[in-house]
Motif scaffolding. Structure first.
Motif, PDB file in Angstrom:
ATOM      1  N   GLU A   4      49.034 -21.404 -24.544  1.00  0.00           N
ATOM      2  CA  GLU A   4      49.954 -20.274 -24.484  1.00  0.00           C
ATOM      3  C   GLU A   4      49.847 -19.451 -23.209  1.00  0.00           C
ATOM      4  O   GLU A   4      50.783 -18.730 -22.845  1.00  0.00           O
ATOM      5  N   GLY A   5      48.724 -19.536 -22.523  1.00  0.00           N
ATOM      6  CA  GLY A   5      48.544 -18.761 -21.305  1.00  0.00           C
ATOM      7  C   GLY A   5      48.152 -17.314 -21.579  1.00  0.00           C
ATOM      8  O   GLY A   5      47.994 -16.902 -22.720  1.00  0.00           O
ATOM      9  N   VAL A   6      48.023 -16.553 -20.529  1.00  0.00           N
ATOM     10  CA  VAL A   6      47.666 -15.126 -20.622  1.00  0.00           C
ATOM     11  C   VAL A   6      48.933 -14.301 -20.417  1.00  0.00           C
ATOM     12  O   VAL A   6      49.614 -14.440 -19.400  1.00  0.00           O
ATOM     13  N   THR A   7      49.250 -13.459 -21.369  1.00  0.00           N
ATOM     14  CA  THR A   7      50.430 -12.599 -21.261  1.00  0.00           C
ATOM     15  C   THR A   7      50.035 -11.280 -20.600  1.00  0.00           C
ATOM     16  O   THR A   7      49.198 -10.539 -21.125  1.00  0.00           O
ATOM     17  N   LEU A   8      50.633 -11.011 -19.448  1.00  0.00           N
ATOM     18  CA  LEU A   8      50.322  -9.787 -18.716  1.00  0.00           C
ATOM     19  C   LEU A   8      51.286  -8.678 -19.118  1.00  0.00           C
ATOM     20  O   LEU A   8      52.499  -8.916 -19.261  1.00  0.00           O
ATOM     21  N   PRO A   9      50.797  -7.462 -19.326  1.00  0.00           N
ATOM     22  CA  PRO A   9      51.695  -6.345 -19.683  1.00  0.00           C
ATOM     23  C   PRO A   9      52.596  -5.978 -18.508  1.00  0.00           C
ATOM     24  O   PRO A   9      52.210  -6.113 -17.348  1.00  0.00           O
ATOM     25  N   GLU A  10      53.812  -5.556 -18.829  1.00  0.00           N
ATOM     26  CA  GLU A  10      54.750  -5.163 -17.771  1.00  0.00           C
ATOM     27  C   GLU A  10      54.248  -3.953 -17.000  1.00  0.00           C
ATOM     28  O   GLU A  10      54.431  -3.845 -15.787  1.00  0.00           O
ATOM     29  N   ASP A  11      53.606  -3.043 -17.714  1.00  0.00           N
ATOM     30  CA  ASP A  11      53.069  -1.836 -17.072  1.00  0.00           C
ATOM     31  C   ASP A  11      51.660  -1.604 -17.593  1.00  0.00           C
ATOM     32  O   ASP A  11      51.467  -1.228 -18.751  1.00  0.00           O
ATOM     33  N   SER A  12      50.674  -1.870 -16.744  1.00  0.00           N
ATOM     34  CA  SER A  12      49.276  -1.737 -17.168  1.00  0.00           C
ATOM     35  C   SER A  12      48.736  -0.325 -16.980  1.00  0.00           C
ATOM     36  O   SER A  12      47.604  -0.033 -17.364  1.00  0.00           O
ATOM     37  N   SER A  13      49.567   0.565 -16.398  1.00  0.00           N
ATOM     38  CA  SER A  13      49.089   1.927 -16.130  1.00  0.00           C
ATOM     39  C   SER A  13      48.838   2.714 -17.404  1.00  0.00           C
ATOM     40  O   SER A  13      48.046   3.661 -17.425  1.00  0.00           O
ATOM     41  N   THR A  14      49.542   2.320 -18.485  1.00  0.00           N
ATOM     42  CA  THR A  14      49.374   3.039 -19.750  1.00  0.00           C
ATOM     43  C   THR A  14      48.352   2.369 -20.674  1.00  0.00           C
ATOM     44  O   THR A  14      48.114   2.854 -21.777  1.00  0.00           O
ATOM     45  N   SER A  15      47.787   1.269 -20.222  1.00  0.00           N
ATOM     46  CA  SER A  15      46.806   0.552 -21.049  1.00  0.00           C
ATOM     47  C   SER A  15      45.495   1.313 -21.115  1.00  0.00           C
ATOM     48  O   SER A  15      45.062   1.930 -20.125  1.00  0.00           O
ATOM     49  N   SER A  16      44.858   1.263 -22.271  1.00  0.00           N
ATOM     50  CA  SER A  16      43.560   1.901 -22.437  1.00  0.00           C
ATOM     51  C   SER A  16      42.491   1.066 -21.753  1.00  0.00           C
ATOM     52  O   SER A  16      42.711  -0.094 -21.404  1.00  0.00           O
ATOM     53  N   SER A  17      41.335   1.641 -21.582  1.00  0.00           N
ATOM     54  CA  SER A  17      40.235   0.916 -20.943  1.00  0.00           C
ATOM     55  C   SER A  17      39.815  -0.290 -21.777  1.00  0.00           C
ATOM     56  O   SER A  17      39.442  -1.339 -21.246  1.00  0.00           O
ATOM     57  N   ALA A  18      39.939  -0.141 -23.114  1.00  0.00           N
ATOM     58  CA  ALA A  18      39.576  -1.254 -24.005  1.00  0.00           C
ATOM     59  C   ALA A  18      40.561  -2.403 -23.830  1.00  0.00           C
ATOM     60  O   ALA A  18      40.171  -3.578 -23.774  1.00  0.00           O
ATOM     61  N   GLU A  19      41.851  -2.069 -23.733  1.00  0.00           N
ATOM     62  CA  GLU A  19      42.874  -3.088 -23.542  1.00  0.00           C
ATOM     63  C   GLU A  19      42.716  -3.785 -22.189  1.00  0.00           C
ATOM     64  O   GLU A  19      42.890  -4.998 -22.081  1.00  0.00           O
ATOM     65  N   LYS A  20      42.387  -2.997 -21.170  1.00  0.00           N
ATOM     66  CA  LYS A  20      42.172  -3.569 -19.845  1.00  0.00           C
ATOM     67  C   LYS A  20      40.960  -4.502 -19.858  1.00  0.00           C
ATOM     68  O   LYS A  20      40.962  -5.549 -19.211  1.00  0.00           O
ATOM     69  N   GLY A  21      39.939  -4.108 -20.614  1.00  0.00           N
ATOM     70  CA  GLY A  21      38.749  -4.942 -20.721  1.00  0.00           C
ATOM     71  C   GLY A  21      39.042  -6.274 -21.396  1.00  0.00           C
ATOM     72  O   GLY A  21      38.564  -7.322 -20.952  1.00  0.00           O
ATOM     73  N   LYS A  22      39.869  -6.234 -22.469  1.00  0.00           N
ATOM     74  CA  LYS A  22      40.253  -7.462 -23.160  1.00  0.00           C
ATOM     75  C   LYS A  22      41.057  -8.382 -22.247  1.00  0.00           C
ATOM     76  O   LYS A  22      40.882  -9.600 -22.249  1.00  0.00           O
ATOM     77  N   LEU A  23      41.958  -7.759 -21.454  1.00  0.00           N
ATOM     78  CA  LEU A  23      42.780  -8.543 -20.545  1.00  0.00           C
ATOM     79  C   LEU A  23      41.926  -9.216 -19.476  1.00  0.00           C
ATOM     80  O   LEU A  23      42.129 -10.392 -19.154  1.00  0.00           O
TER      81      LEU A  23
END
Length: 230
Positions: A40-59
């Motif tokens: 399936e690949g890695v799905t990148l968020p359209e806007d990562s500026s609103t992502s939490s630190s936890a979400e960024k860590g998972k990505l």
């Protein structure tokens, strides 16, 4: 990266038997919990500026695992094939490139699958083949079908073997059909019964040949003795 990954060597694809290689690689990726990324690949968020630190860590963790998977694919191809995937930046991209080139497009796969189905339906045992030789051919064709997405139930393989062996196996086939529940009979049990019958039949034929040979020797000896008397 799992410690198991350091102990298992990935199979090397040199351009032949792509289907078998792909099955082995899929199993390998599943054992490392990487198959979902490859598929399936890695799905990148359209806007990562609103992502939490936890979400960024998972990505970031997914990206690192994707790099692991990409490296495994790069390592698993021969040097002359590597240039085909050298520009790929993700495991999914590299996997798709190899799949399209060596397994073909969707239409090509459908045509191949139809051909394999026809081969399976038309397959019959040759007079000179042993049960082991014939079953090996059947099993290889079943594996190819599975590689193209066609799951062949064990019951169907059992039925195929029963109707496609040569006439000399008719007595044991009849016995099996009359005394066994075909719907629950396993391929292993069936092949074992056919091989046991094959061995008994072979021993009887050998004994018959030995008896015939011994009879000829005895007749020659008797004729020789008669000639000496005269």
């Amino acid at each position: 990266m799992s410690s198991l990954a350091n102990k298992i060597s990935v199979p090397i694809f040199s351009g032949q038997n792509y289907d078998y290689w792909a099955i082995k690689m899929k199993t390998y990726f599943q054992s490392q919990k990487l198959w979902e990324l490859v598929e399936e690949g890695v799905t990148l968020p359209e806007d990562s500026s609103t992502s939490s630190s936890a979400e960024k860590g998972k990505l970031e963790n997914k990206k690192a695992k994707d790099s692991d998977a990409l490296y495994y694919i790069q390592t698993a191809v021969a040097d002359h094939i590597f240039p085909r995937i050298s520009v790929a930046t993700s495991a999914k991209e590299a996997w798709s490139i190899l799949q399209k080139e060596y397994q073909g497009s969707a239409n090509v796969r459908i045509i191949k699958l139809q051909t394999l189905r026809r081969d399976f339906e038309n397959m019959k045992m040759k007079d000179y083949e042993t049960i082991d030789e014939y079953y090996t051919k059947v099993r290889e064709l079943v594996n190819q079908l599975k590689a193209y997405g066609e799951d062949i139930p064990e019951k169907r393989v059992v039925e195929k073997l029963l109707i496609s062996v040569t006439e000399k196996y008719d007595p044991i086939v009849t016995t099996i059909e009359e005394t066994k529940d075909i719907t629950t009979l396993t391929v292993t049990e069936l092949v074992g019964s056919l091989e046991a019958y094959e061995k008994r039949r072979s021993r009887r034929e050998e004994n018959s040949l030995e008896n015939a040979f011994q009879f000829k020797l005895n007749m020659r000896s008797q004729n020789s003795n008669r000639k000496e008397k005269f």
